[in-house]
Enzyme design. Sequence first.
Site, PDB file in Angstrom:
ATOM      1  CG  ASP A  20      -1.710   1.415   1.081  1.00 26.18           C
ATOM      2  OD1 ASP A  20      -1.945   2.298   0.382  1.00 26.18           O
ATOM      3  OD2 ASP A  20      -1.983   1.600   2.421  1.00 26.18           O
ATOM      4  CG  ASN A  22      -3.301   5.093  -1.127  1.00 23.29           C
ATOM      5  OD1 ASN A  22      -3.011   4.458  -0.614  1.00 23.29           O
ATOM      6  ND2 ASN A  22      -4.470   5.507  -1.836  1.00 23.29           N
ATOM      7  CG  ASP A  24      -6.158   2.871   0.595  1.00 30.96           C
ATOM      8  OD1 ASP A  24      -5.353   2.195   0.766  1.00 30.96           O
ATOM      9  OD2 ASP A  24      -6.443   2.985  -0.293  1.00 30.96           O
ATOM     10  CG  ASP A  28      -1.586   1.360  -3.152  1.00 30.18           C
ATOM     11  OD1 ASP A  28      -0.147   1.074  -3.998  1.00 30.18           O
ATOM     12  OD2 ASP A  28      -1.441   2.356  -2.880  1.00 30.18           O
ATOM     13  CG  ASP A  97      -8.108 -13.698 -11.504  1.00 32.13           C
ATOM     14  OD1 ASP A  97      -8.667 -14.255 -12.320  1.00 32.13           O
ATOM     15  OD2 ASP A  97      -7.931 -13.896 -10.542  1.00 32.13           O
ATOM     16  CG  ASP A 198     -13.076 -17.101 -10.435  1.00 32.67           C
ATOM     17  OD1 ASP A 198     -11.408 -16.811  -9.862  1.00 32.67           O
ATOM     18  OD2 ASP A 198     -14.214 -17.053 -10.393  1.00 32.67           O
ATOM     19  CD  GLU A 240     -10.209 -21.001  -9.398  1.00 35.83           C
ATOM     20  OE1 GLU A 240     -10.690 -21.708  -8.322  1.00 35.83           O
ATOM     21  OE2 GLU A 240     -11.688 -20.957  -9.724  1.00 35.83           O
ATOM     22  CG  HIS A 312      -7.036 -16.076  -4.352  1.00 37.76           C
ATOM     23  ND1 HIS A 312      -6.046 -16.756  -5.458  1.00 37.76           N
ATOM     24  CD2 HIS A 312      -7.904 -15.625  -4.802  1.00 37.76           C
ATOM     25  CE1 HIS A 312      -7.004 -16.967  -6.099  1.00 37.76           C
ATOM     26  NE2 HIS A 312      -8.610 -16.239  -5.715  1.00 37.76           N
ATOM     27  CG  ASP A 313      -9.744 -19.388  -4.005  1.00 39.41           C
ATOM     28  OD1 ASP A 313      -9.696 -17.713  -2.882  1.00 39.41           O
ATOM     29  OD2 ASP A 313      -9.832 -19.775  -4.987  1.00 39.41           O
TER      30      ASP A 313
HETATM   31  O1  ISL Z   1     -11.751 -21.770  -2.075  1.00 36.13           O
HETATM   32  C1  ISL Z   1     -13.057 -22.501  -2.045  1.00 36.13           C
HETATM   33  C2  ISL Z   1     -13.522 -23.655  -1.878  1.00 36.13           C
HETATM   34  O2  ISL Z   1     -14.008 -23.254  -0.292  1.00 36.13           O
HETATM   35  C3  ISL Z   1     -13.776 -22.460  -3.678  1.00 36.13           C
HETATM   36  O3  ISL Z   1     -15.166 -22.001  -2.836  1.00 36.13           O
HETATM   37  C4  ISL Z   1     -13.110 -20.982  -4.125  1.00 36.13           C
HETATM   38  O4  ISL Z   1     -14.080 -20.214  -4.434  1.00 36.13           O
HETATM   39  C5  ISL Z   1     -13.215 -21.963  -5.694  1.00 36.13           C
HETATM   40  O5  ISL Z   1     -11.177 -22.210  -5.653  1.00 36.13           O
HETATM   41  C6  ISL Z   1     -13.311 -21.063  -6.744  1.00 36.13           C
HETATM   42  O6  ISL Z   1     -12.547 -19.761  -6.662  1.00 36.13           O
HETATM   43  C7  ISL Z   1     -12.284 -19.036  -6.957  1.00 36.13           C
HETATM   44  O7  ISL Z   1     -13.728 -18.117  -7.875  1.00 36.13           O
HETATM   45  C8  ISL Z   1     -14.672 -18.146  -6.546  1.00 36.13           C
HETATM   46  C9  ISL Z   1     -13.703 -16.277  -5.350  1.00 36.13           C
HETATM   47  O8  ISL Z   1     -14.010 -16.879  -4.604  1.00 36.13           O
HETATM   48  C10 ISL Z   1     -12.025 -17.080  -5.468  1.00 36.13           C
HETATM   49  O9  ISL Z   1     -11.392 -15.906  -4.922  1.00 36.13           O
HETATM   50  C11 ISL Z   1     -11.139 -17.531  -6.595  1.00 36.13           C
HETATM   51  O10 ISL Z   1     -10.086 -18.278  -6.940  1.00 36.13           O
HETATM   52  C12 ISL Z   1     -15.101 -17.114  -7.576  1.00 36.13           C
HETATM   53  O11 ISL Z   1     -15.295 -16.205  -8.089  1.00 36.13           O
HETATM   54 CA    CA Z   2      -3.825   2.203  -0.797  1.00 40.94          CA
END
Ligand code: ISL
Ligand code: CA
Length: 531
Positions: A20, A22, A24, A28, A97, A198, A240, A312-313
Amino acid sequence: MENWYKEAVVYQIYPKSFCDTNGDGIGDIPGIISKLDYLKELGINTIWLSPCYVSPGDDNGYDIADYRTIDPVYGTMEDFKFMLSEMNKRGIKLLMDLVVNHTSDEHEWFCESRKSKDNPYRDYYIWRDPVDGHEPNDWKSNFSGSAWEYDETTEQYYLHLFSKKQPDLNWENPKVRQEIVDMMKYWLDMGVSGFRCDVINLISKDIENNVSGDGPRLHEYIHLLNREALSPYDAMTVGEVWGLSPEESLMLTHPDREELSMVFQFEHMGVGRTGGRFYLGEFEPDKYVEVLAKWQKGLNGIGWNALCVENHDQSRCLNRIGNTDKYRYESATMIATLVYMMQGTPYIFQGQELGLINPVFHSLDECRDIEALNAYPELLKEFDEKEIMRRFSGDSRDCGRAPIPWDASEKGGFSEGEPWLKLHDRHREINAENDLKAEKSVYNYYKEIIKLHRENKTFLYGDFELISNKDAVSVYKRYDKENSYRVVCNFCADKRELDFVIPADSVILSNYPFDKEISELNPYQALIIKD
Ligand code: ISL
Ligand code: CA
């Protein structure tokens, strides 16, 4: 270069948590620009940027309200273009993405769609009449509750496989497909090199026959995106997809079929789970390696693997499958060796190269993720609050999303303000500045692994063979006509006898010092040997 995606090493940036500038509390684009030298130094050559488009942020940007504009919280289009040119200068490509199974309910298309049954955008989404005064069927949203939301204006339900602020697009409508193709070209024309797609296997459905994903027209749709948008630009894609077998993945990635470059498989991430999210059991290292080996074999020579440990999941791998204390360095580097010396394109999630760990969440007000927040009431029926927080600290999506600690200062140098989500609790010790300085560090080891992966043709293209995999010790081979290497990993915190002896001068990389022959593995030791 032909098939450049096979020589890519991808670093995933989750922009909200990266850097980050700025104050907030939200990462960014200028923050990303400020770290490009850090990434160049690490050795990666491609960045996958999680969504940074205009979004109300119900699912941190995976709910897009405008596909063609950067969300002001991240910066301007000028900032974005400047970032792209700074990446180019450093030989780094950018993957965006592509979130096209659904939009935000605040997207103009949906605002129109919900107005009336004869609105020109009505069929951009999936609307159904109530059945006996109820939801059209019993489908559940991935984020708890029904997948159908009733809309009073037109007295119909719309489908949302994720949150109710993420209505599913209707891919049966050719206008929707054309919109997506045009939008992809818009970014490709600007100079991006491809997309991470996605939940791409969900775009084809057959609702009347109870098929909510992997529907009958999936391959047709993806082939269309390939022909109309991707191919002309030599763009790279990674899909994905959840729950596909190697055979099904080959369908999506077989070069002759002209669909995707590669897909993420997540089978190994399920190892050790006793149920879905928030139900972790004991980790089984042999099973983990066995699954990875199955995919190596399954796609060899035709398809292509995306090598992924975290994203990130997911929670941080050290909490789940490594060691966060005494052997943090050793287990982080062993996992990197095990996975990234396989055949495929490496994906490194931000902070993984620093051996980051999960934060500990003490109460719900420290949590941000919609999946966890929505699941909470349901979990309360089974567990008390303390137990739920333990589960969230081990397995919620907030774990991997904690801001990156760049230095040992109070906010970890992530922000001058209050970070949108708490940092991990040991950030004064585990942070980028310390890792860059230290002689022995996860970051420095990642540099070596990435270099080896990128510069060695045998590691890029050679065949894979699992030689042995038992009691948490695995040995596999990578070989071609010229060379042969073995990768030896100890996946546990004990020493392990080897039934062969490794001469010191055959070791090209290890996470432990070595000066004489090796007949026993140290805790979490990894070795790369030239035969
Ligand atoms: O992590 C999960 C299982 O608990 C999934 O339901 C996850 O949301 C799934 O892997 C799909 O992920 C992608 O699409 C989602 C988004 O929330 C996730 O961050 C993304 O990686 C909806 O767009
Ligand atoms: Ca920021």
